[in-house]
Design an enzyme around this catalytic site. Structure first.
Site, mmCIF file in Angstrom:
data_model
loop_
_atom_site.group_PDB
_atom_site.id
_atom_site.type_symbol
_atom_site.label_atom_id
_atom_site.label_comp_id
_atom_site.label_asym_id
_atom_site.label_seq_id
_atom_site.Cartn_x
_atom_site.Cartn_y
_atom_site.Cartn_z
ATOM 1 C CB SER A 17 12.654 25.704 -10.172
ATOM 2 O OG SER A 17 11.930 26.173 -8.931
ATOM 3 C CG ASP A 63 12.630 26.640 -4.956
ATOM 4 O OD1 ASP A 63 13.491 27.551 -4.536
ATOM 5 O OD2 ASP A 63 12.013 26.633 -6.055
ATOM 6 C CG ASP A 115 15.243 28.619 -8.374
ATOM 7 O OD1 ASP A 115 14.357 28.105 -7.609
ATOM 8 O OD2 ASP A 115 15.098 29.274 -9.212
ATOM 9 C CG ASP A 135 12.188 30.823 -7.312
ATOM 10 O OD1 ASP A 135 12.084 29.639 -6.897
ATOM 11 O OD2 ASP A 135 11.980 30.970 -8.545
#
Length: 445
Positions: free
Chosen positions: A102, A241, A243, A245
Site C-alpha cells: 500500500s 497511494d 496500490d 485503494d
C-alpha cells in the site's frame, strides 16, 4: 488463536525478513490454494501486484505455491488492488491475490487475499490459512500441476469498469486534473480513464522504477501534487497511494481534502438523490467529530468501527450501507466495488464538481474539522500500552476531554507504532493531552 502472519490488512513486512520472504509467499500460495480448492472444476487464482522491486520475487514465489497444489494462475502485472478484486469476480476465479504494501516504502511488501466474491477474507478464513501454513500440505500429482499465464487486456477491463461507475452522459470535458499515481499500481489505468472521459490530464508519479513507489509522491506526500496544481492552474488534484485503494484530493487553492470531507460529499449527495442506504455513512474511530456533526445536521448517522477498511466494510455489509471509508482516504462505495477504490471515488468527486459548476474549494469543504492531532510513537519491543504509567496517563487524558472531545489510542496493525489521536474544540488542550500520552509511551517503550 493469535495471529502470526496476518495483520489488519493481510500479511505485510520488510522484504526478505520476518513474514515477507519468498519461502513464506510460496507457502501462502500452497495454503490458500488448498483452502480454496472446492468442487471438481479447474481452480484458478488471479494475482496482481504494485510496482515494488520485490513484486517480481513475490509473484514468482506465489505462482510456484499455487501451481504446486494444482491451481491455475492468471497474472495481471501491476494493477490497483480494487482491480484485482474486480477481476477475481469477473473471471470467476476462486480467489484473488494482491502483492502490495500500500502506502509503505518500496522496501516493504505484503499479500492481500480476496475470495471469489471479490471481498477480503474473513478473520476465520485467514486464521484457517495461517494454521495451514505450518503444515506439510499434499502437492498435486505431476499431471495436475497448475499452469500460469498473463492476460494482456487487464488494464482495459478495469478502465471500462471504473468508467461504468458514472452515468453514460457524464463527461469531464473542460476539467484540468493533476493525478498523482505514487509511482504505483495505477500509473497507467487512472490517467487513461480520466483522459477517456474527456479531462485534460496532467500525470505525475507515473514513472515507476521499482524503488520509487510512494517516494515523495502519492496520497501521503502531497507537496508534489500541490506544486503541480499551482504550476498548471489545475481545477483539482487527485492523489492515490501505491496500490490505488485510497484517495486524497487537492483543490485549486492547493488545500487538502481528506477522506472525511470526501465521505461527507458523497454521502450527502447520494442522500439528496435518495440513493444512500443504511441511513448514514460508516467510518472509523479516527474520523473527525466534524464529519459526525455534519452528517447529523443532514439527518444522517455516522457509524464508527475499529481502524481498518476491512472493519468498515464488515459493518457496511451487515448494516446495508453503501458509503464508507477512512479519514486516510480509503473510500468504499459498494454500489461500484467490493473494496476501497481511489479511482472510482475520484470519479464520483469529479462528477459532482462538473454538475455543481463550483470550484473545488467551494464544493469540497463541507464542514469545519474539530481540532484533531495524531502522533505516532515508535517502539522496539514489549507492550507499552500495558505499562501502569501509560494507563494512568490515558485515564488522566480521558478525564480532561470528558464531554469535550475524543481520545483514541491504538497500536498500528502494520508497523511497530502506537498511534495517539485526540480531538476537541480546544486545540491547545488537544495538543497537551497527546503530548502527555506520547511522553508516557516513549518512557515505557
Amino acid at each position: 488463536m493469535a495471529r502470526k502472519f496476518f495483520g489488519t490488512d493481510g500479511i505485510r513486512g520488510r522484504t526478505n525478513s520476518g513474514v515477507m520472504t519468498a519461502e513464506i509467499a510460496m507457502k501462502v500460495g500452497q495454503a490458500a490454494g488448498t483452502y480454496f480448492q472446492r468442487g471438481t472444476h479447474r481452480h484458478r487464482v488471479v494475482i496482481g501486484k504494485d510496482t515494488r522491486l520485490s513484486g517480481y520475487m513475490m509473484e514468482s514465489a506465489m505462482t510456484a505455491g499455487f501451481t504446486s497444489v494444482g491451481m491455475d494462475v492468471v497474472l495481471l502485472g501491476p494493477m490497483p488492488t480494487p482491480a484485482v478484486a474486480m477481476l477475481t469476480r469477473s473471471m470467476r476465479a476462486d480467489l484473488g491475490v494482491m502483492i502490495s504494501a500500500s502506502h509503505n516504502p518500496f522496501e516493504d511488501n505484503g499479500i492481500k487475499l480476496f475470495g471469489p466474491d471479490g471481498y477480503k477474507l474473513s478473520d476465520e478464513a485467514e486464521l484457517t490459512i495461517e494454521s495451514m501454513l505450518l503444515q506439510e500440505l499434499p502437492l498435486a500429482d505431476a499431471a495436475q500441476v497448475g499452469r500460469a499465464r498473463r492476460i494482456e487486456d487487464a488494464r482495459g477491463r478495469y478502465i471500462h469498469a471504473v468508467k461504468a461507475s458514472l452515468p453514460d452522459n457524464v463527461r469531464l470535458d473542460g476539467l484540468r486534473i493533476v493525478v498523482d499515481c505514487a509511482n504505483g499500481a495505477a500509473y497507467h489505468v487512472t490517467p487513461s480513464a480520466l483522459w477517456e472521459l474527456g479531462a485534460e490530464v496532467i500525470a505525475i508519479g507515473v514513472e515507476p522504477n521499482g524503488k520509487n513507489i510512494n517516494a515523495g509522491v502519492g496520497s501521503t506526500h502531497l507537496d508534489a501534487i500541490k506544486a503541480k496544481v499551482r504550476e498548471t492552474r489545475a481545477d483539482i488534484g487527485i492523489a492515490l497511494d501505491g496500490d490505488a485503494d485510497r484517495l486524497i484530493v487537492v483543490d485549486e487553492k492547493c488545500q487538502t481534502v481528506d477522506g472525511d470531507q470526501i465521505m461527507a460529499l458523497i454521502g450527502t449527495q447520494l442522500a439528496a438523490r435518495g440513493e444512500l442506504r443504511g441511513g448514514g455513512v460508516v467510518a472509523t474511530v479516527m474520523s473527525n467529530l466534524g464529519l459526525e456533526r455534519h452528517l447529523n445536521a443532514h439527518g444522517l448517522t455516522l457509524e464508527r468501527t475499529a481502524v481498518g477498511d476491512r472493519y468498515v466494510l464488515e459493518r457496511m455489509r451487515s448494516g446495508g450501507f453503501n458509503v464508507g471509508g477512512e479519514q486516510s482516504g480509503h473510500m468504499i462505495l459498494t454500489d461500484h466495488a467490493t473494496t476501497g477504490d481511489g479511482t472510482v471515488a475520484a470519479l464520483q468527486v469529479l462528477a459532482a464538481l462538473v454538475s455543481s459548476g463550483k470550484p473545488a474549494s467551494e464544493l469540497l469543504h463541507l464542514f469545519d474539522p474539530v481540532p484533531q492531532l495524531l502522533k505516532n510513537v515508535r517502539f522496539t519491543g514489549g507492550k507499552p500500552l500495558e505499562a501502569k504509567s501509560v494507563k494512568e496517563a490515558i485515564a488522566e487524558a480521558e478525564a480532561r476531554l470528558a464531554g469535550k472531545g475524543r481520545l483514541v489510542i491504538r497500536p498500528s496493525g502494520t508497523e511497530p507504532l502506537i498511534r495517539v489521536m485526540a480531538e476537541g474544540d480546544d486545540a491547545d488542550e488537544v495538543e497537551a493531552v497527546v503530548d502527555q500520552i506520547c511522553d508516557a509511551v516513549r518512557k515505557a517503550a
